[in-house]
Design an enzyme around this catalytic site. Sequence first.
Site, PDB file in Angstrom:
ATOM      1  N   SER A   1      -6.564   0.204  -2.560  1.00  0.00           N
ATOM      2  CA  SER A   1      -7.280  -0.856  -3.298  1.00  0.00           C
ATOM      3  C   SER A   1      -6.727  -1.008  -4.717  1.00  0.00           C
ATOM      4  CB  SER A   1      -8.776  -0.537  -3.361  1.00  0.00           C
ATOM      5  OG  SER A   1      -9.297  -0.436  -2.065  1.00  0.00           O
TER       6      SER A   1
ATOM      7  N   ARG B   1     -26.258 -13.740  34.353  1.00  0.00           N
ATOM      8  CA  ARG B   1     -26.799 -12.435  34.732  1.00  0.00           C
ATOM      9  C   ARG B   1     -28.310 -12.525  34.938  1.00  0.00           C
ATOM     10  NH1 ARG B   1     -25.054  -7.742  36.941  1.00  0.00           N
ATOM     11  NH2 ARG B   1     -26.156  -5.924  36.082  1.00  0.00           N
TER      12      ARG B   1
ATOM     13  N   ASP C   1     -10.342  -4.349   0.702  1.00  0.00           N
ATOM     14  CA  ASP C   1     -11.533  -3.704   1.255  1.00  0.00           C
ATOM     15  C   ASP C   1     -12.774  -4.540   0.888  1.00  0.00           C
ATOM     16  OD1 ASP C   1     -13.055  -1.059   2.028  1.00  0.00           O
ATOM     17  OD2 ASP C   1     -13.848  -1.724   0.088  1.00  0.00           O
TER      18      ASP C   1
ATOM     19  N   GLY D   1     -23.688  -2.931  30.875  1.00  0.00           N
ATOM     20  CA  GLY D   1     -22.573  -2.070  31.266  1.00  0.00           C
ATOM     21  C   GLY D   1     -21.279  -2.836  31.449  1.00  0.00           C
TER      22      GLY D   1
ATOM     23  N   GLY E   1       2.865  -3.003   8.166  1.00  0.00           N
ATOM     24  CA  GLY E   1       3.021  -3.743   9.421  1.00  0.00           C
ATOM     25  C   GLY E   1       4.458  -4.185   9.618  1.00  0.00           C
TER      26      GLY E   1
ATOM     27  N   THR F   1     -11.194  -4.043   6.095  1.00  0.00           N
ATOM     28  CA  THR F   1     -10.507  -3.190   5.108  1.00  0.00           C
ATOM     29  C   THR F   1      -9.212  -3.807   4.590  1.00  0.00           C
ATOM     30  OG1 THR F   1     -11.448  -1.214   6.115  1.00  0.00           O
ATOM     31  CG2 THR F   1      -9.478  -0.902   4.791  1.00  0.00           C
TER      32      THR F   1
ATOM     33  N   GLU G   1      -6.206  -6.571   3.595  1.00  0.00           N
ATOM     34  CA  GLU G   1      -6.260  -7.771   2.726  1.00  0.00           C
ATOM     35  C   GLU G   1      -7.427  -7.646   1.739  1.00  0.00           C
ATOM     36  OE1 GLU G   1      -4.283 -10.326   2.436  1.00  0.00           O
ATOM     37  OE2 GLU G   1      -3.014 -10.170   4.209  1.00  0.00           O
TER      38      GLU G   1
ATOM     39  N   THR H   1       0.821  -1.217   0.000  1.00  0.00           N
ATOM     40  CA  THR H   1       0.000   0.000   0.000  1.00  0.00           C
ATOM     41  C   THR H   1       0.855   1.268   0.000  1.00  0.00           C
ATOM     42  OG1 THR H   1      -1.652  -1.207   1.252  1.00  0.00           O
ATOM     43  CG2 THR H   1      -1.828   1.185   1.295  1.00  0.00           C
TER      44      THR H   1
HETATM   45  C1  LIG Z   1      -3.877  -1.308  10.519  1.00  0.00           C
HETATM   46  C2  LIG Z   1      -3.543  -1.476   9.082  1.00  0.00           C
HETATM   47  C3  LIG Z   1      -2.566  -2.361   8.706  1.00  0.00           C
HETATM   48  C4  LIG Z   1      -2.200  -2.487   7.365  1.00  0.00           C
HETATM   49  N1  LIG Z   1      -1.148  -3.290   7.014  1.00  0.00           N
HETATM   50  C5  LIG Z   1      -0.684  -3.268   5.743  1.00  0.00           C
HETATM   51  C6  LIG Z   1       0.531  -3.930   5.395  1.00  0.00           C
HETATM   52  O1  LIG Z   1       1.194  -4.568   6.235  1.00  0.00           O
HETATM   53  N2  LIG Z   1       0.952  -3.861   4.111  1.00  0.00           N
HETATM   54  C7  LIG Z   1       0.256  -3.185   3.140  1.00  0.00           C
HETATM   55  O2  LIG Z   1       0.705  -3.170   2.001  1.00  0.00           O
HETATM   56  N3  LIG Z   1      -0.896  -2.541   3.443  1.00  0.00           N
HETATM   57  C8  LIG Z   1      -1.371  -2.541   4.718  1.00  0.00           C
HETATM   58  N4  LIG Z   1      -2.524  -1.858   5.036  1.00  0.00           N
HETATM   59  C9  LIG Z   1      -3.247  -1.130   4.000  1.00  0.00           C
HETATM   60  C10 LIG Z   1      -4.573  -1.779   3.623  1.00  0.00           C
HETATM   61  O3  LIG Z   1      -4.342  -2.957   2.916  1.00  0.00           O
HETATM   62  C11 LIG Z   1      -5.383  -0.732   2.842  1.00  0.00           C
HETATM   63  O4  LIG Z   1      -5.811   0.232   3.770  1.00  0.00           O
HETATM   64  C12 LIG Z   1      -6.557  -1.351   2.113  1.00  0.00           C
HETATM   65  O5  LIG Z   1      -6.125  -2.128   1.037  1.00  0.00           O
HETATM   66  C13 LIG Z   1      -7.544  -0.296   1.594  1.00  0.00           C
HETATM   67  O6  LIG Z   1      -6.902   0.691   0.867  1.00  0.00           O
HETATM   68  P1  LIG Z   1      -7.126   2.240   1.211  1.00  0.00           P
HETATM   69  O7  LIG Z   1      -6.922   2.406   2.668  1.00  0.00           O
HETATM   70  O8  LIG Z   1      -6.289   3.040   0.298  1.00  0.00           O
HETATM   71  O9  LIG Z   1      -8.651   2.489   0.913  1.00  0.00           O
HETATM   72  P2  LIG Z   1      -9.276   2.986  -0.472  1.00  0.00           P
HETATM   73  O10 LIG Z   1      -8.968   2.018  -1.545  1.00  0.00           O
HETATM   74  O11 LIG Z   1      -8.920   4.409  -0.705  1.00  0.00           O
HETATM   75  O12 LIG Z   1     -10.818   2.876  -0.095  1.00  0.00           O
HETATM   76  C14 LIG Z   1     -11.544   3.959   0.513  1.00  0.00           C
HETATM   77  C15 LIG Z   1     -13.030   3.713   0.297  1.00  0.00           C
HETATM   78  O13 LIG Z   1     -13.308   3.709  -1.093  1.00  0.00           O
HETATM   79  C16 LIG Z   1     -14.066   2.567  -1.447  1.00  0.00           C
HETATM   80  N5  LIG Z   1     -13.667   2.120  -2.792  1.00  0.00           N
HETATM   81  C17 LIG Z   1     -12.414   1.950  -3.286  1.00  0.00           C
HETATM   82  N6  LIG Z   1     -12.465   1.502  -4.550  1.00  0.00           N
HETATM   83  C18 LIG Z   1     -13.773   1.389  -4.865  1.00  0.00           C
HETATM   84  C19 LIG Z   1     -14.483   0.973  -6.030  1.00  0.00           C
HETATM   85  N7  LIG Z   1     -13.847   0.543  -7.132  1.00  0.00           N
HETATM   86  N8  LIG Z   1     -15.834   0.979  -5.987  1.00  0.00           N
HETATM   87  C20 LIG Z   1     -16.487   1.365  -4.869  1.00  0.00           C
HETATM   88  N9  LIG Z   1     -15.885   1.763  -3.749  1.00  0.00           N
HETATM   89  C21 LIG Z   1     -14.546   1.775  -3.743  1.00  0.00           C
HETATM   90  C22 LIG Z   1     -13.734   1.521  -0.388  1.00  0.00           C
HETATM   91  O14 LIG Z   1     -14.815   0.597  -0.230  1.00  0.00           O
HETATM   92  C23 LIG Z   1     -13.521   2.373   0.847  1.00  0.00           C
HETATM   93  O15 LIG Z   1     -14.742   2.550   1.516  1.00  0.00           O
HETATM   94  C24 LIG Z   1      -2.903  -1.749   6.370  1.00  0.00           C
HETATM   95  C25 LIG Z   1      -3.928  -0.865   6.766  1.00  0.00           C
HETATM   96  C26 LIG Z   1      -4.219  -0.702   8.095  1.00  0.00           C
HETATM   97  C27 LIG Z   1      -5.255   0.327   8.478  1.00  0.00           C
END
Ligand SMILES: Cc1cc2nc3c(=O)[nH]c(=O)nc-3n(C[C@H](O)[C@H](O)[C@H](O)COP(=O)(O)OP(=O)(O)OC[C@H]3O[C@@H](n4cnc5c(N)ncnc54)[C@H](O)[C@@H]3O)c2cc1C
Length: 483
Positions: free
Chosen positions: A152, A325, A437, A412, A185, A433, A435, A146
Site C-alpha cells: 500500500s 429448485r 487495498d 449443495g 502479474g 486488495t 489496485e 509492489t
Molecule cells: C494476485 C495478486 C496480483 C497482484 N498483481 C500485482 C501486479 O501485477 N503488480 C503490482 O505491482 N502489484 C500486484 N499485486 C500487489 C497488490 O497490489 C498488493 O498486494 C496491494 O497493493 C496491497 O499491498 P500489501 O499486500 O503489501 O498489503 P499491505 O499494504 O501490507 O496491507 C496489509 C493490511 O494492512 C492494512 N493497512 C495497510 N495500510 C493501512 C493503513 N494506513 N491504515 C489501516 N490499515 C492499513 C490493509 O488494509 C491490509 O488489511 C498483486 C497482488 C496479488 C495478491
Amino acid sequence: MLLSREDTAAGAAVRSLPRFDPYIMETYLDDLREMKRQVYDLFKYNPELLTGPELSKEEHRAMVRTQLRALLKEGINPLTFFDRDYKKYFYLAECLSMVDLSLMVKSGVQYSLWGGSVLNLGTEQHRRAYYDDIGAFRLPGCFAMTELKHGSNVAALQTEAVLDVSTDEWVINTPDEGAIKWWIGNAAEDGKAATVFARLKVPSQDSQAGLVDHGVHAFVVPLRDEAGRCLPGVEIHDCGYKVGLNGVDNGAIRFSHVRVPRMNLLDRFATVDKSGRYSSPLTSESRRFAATLGELTGGRVGLTCGSVGVLKGAVTIAIRYSAGRQQFGPPDSAEVSVLDYQSTQLKLMPLLATAYCLHFAKDHLVNLYVDMKRTKDALLVEEVHSLSAGLKAYTTAFTQDALSICREACGGHGYAAINRLGQLRSDHDIFQTFEGDNTVLLQQVTGTLLKGYRARFKGAPLSSTFSYLKQYVASELVWTPYE
Ligand SMILES: Cc1cc2nc3c(=O)[nH]c(=O)nc-3n(C[C@H](O)[C@H](O)[C@H](O)COP(=O)(O)OP(=O)(O)OC[C@H]3O[C@@H](n4cnc5c(N)ncnc54)[C@H](O)[C@@H]3O)c2cc1C
C-alpha cells in the site's frame, strides 16, 4: 451445470409468469451489447476455449494465453480500446469477467497496467517503440510496483534506478530482499519487459554531495529474451499456487545492476538529460508521484466494471436456480420453488437490486473517466480519483459478500466446481486488495471528503454547518412509511 428454470415444472410456471421483456431491458442497459454478443459467441461456439474446473496452474495459464490470442484474432484488441475508446475497454472487462476472471485480469495486466503505464507515463518515443507489440501480445509485459515489504505504501518503494552518466544508462537494482518485486502479474512465465517503479537517483550537480533521490519513477526494463530466458541480472521466481486467479502467472523479480538506456525512463512528468540534470514541471516529489498514480486510475475503473460483471453473473445463476429448485410445499400439492420462500427472496432480491444500482454507478464512473481524459480538467481528475477509489472498494466488497450468499442460496449444488460460484468467490476475493487495498482506498476517500468539508465551512458560523446537515439528511435519508 445447475438446472435451468426450463428444466422443471416449477421453472416452466415461473417462466410463464413475468410480463418482462429482457430485450428491452438489455437495450436500455447496454449500448455496446453487440460486443458482448461477439465475445460470448466466441466462447459459446468454441467450447475448447472454455476454462474447465480441474486445471493445473500451468494448464490454466496456457488456456488464458489461448483465450487472449483468440480475442485478438477475432479483432478485439484491448489496447486499441484502452487508447481510443475507454468505454469499450471497460465494457470488455465486464464481459471477460464472466468468461474467466483470470482472463480479465491477464488482459488488465497486459493492456491497462503494462500498456497503460507506457502510454500514460511515457511520451511519443515510448508509444512508437512498444505500442504494436504490446497490442498484439508479442511483447507481454508487467507492471512491477509492489515489493515484498511495500504494497500500500508505494511512496516508500526501495528498488533503485541510478543514472550512470558515463554510459548514459540507468542501473536498476534491488538493494535488499524487502525490495524484491512481488506478486507481479505476467512475470512468472510470459513477461518479456516490465514497467518497473524505482527511486530515481542522479549524481548531484555539486560533485561533493553524492546521489540525489528524486523519488519513485517508472522505467521500462526488458526481462527476457526471445527464447523466454531471463536476461543477465534479472532473476524471476513463480509466486506459486494462489487461492484463485491461477490462470495469471504472478512472479517475484530481483534486479542485480541491470542496465537500460536513459530513454527507458517513462518521462511524461520528469526528464533527465545526458549530464544527469533532472527537471519536471511539477515542483514537488509528492505532486509528481500523485500525477503518476493519477494516470493509473483506469485500473481501478476496470476492476469495478469486472466486479459488477461478476455480481450480475452470480445473481443470475442463483436466481435462475432458485426458480427451478423445489423443496417442500403444501400437503398433497407440488413442491414449491425455493424462490417463492421469503427467506430466499430476502437473500437474493437485494443483490439483484444492488446489481442494477452498481451497473448505473459504474456507467457514471466510466463516463466521468472518459470526460476526464478528454478535458484533462483538474477538478474532474480529483473527482474520478476519489470516486474510482470509493466505488471500487464498495463494489468489490459487496460482490464478495454476494458470492457467498449466492453459493448458499444454491445449496449443495452451489458448491460443485462446475457451477462456478466457488471459483468466482476465490478469484474475486483479491479484487478487494489489488489496485489499492479497500481499507486504504476508503481512507483516501474520507480524507478527500474531509478536505472538501473543511474548505466549504472554514470560518463559517456553526449554523451554516447545521443547515448543510439538515439539507443533507433531508435528501439522503428519505423514509417512506408502508401504506
Ligand atoms: C494476485 C495478486 C496480483 C497482484 N498483481 C500485482 C501486479 O501485477 N503488480 C503490482 O505491482 N502489484 C500486484 N499485486 C500487489 C497488490 O497490489 C498488493 O498486494 C496491494 O497493493 C496491497 O499491498 P500489501 O499486500 O503489501 O498489503 P499491505 O499494504 O501490507 O496491507 C496489509 C493490511 O494492512 C492494512 N493497512 C495497510 N495500510 C493501512 C493503513 N494506513 N491504515 C489501516 N490499515 C492499513 C490493509 O488494509 C491490509 O488489511 C498483486 C497482488 C496479488 C495478491
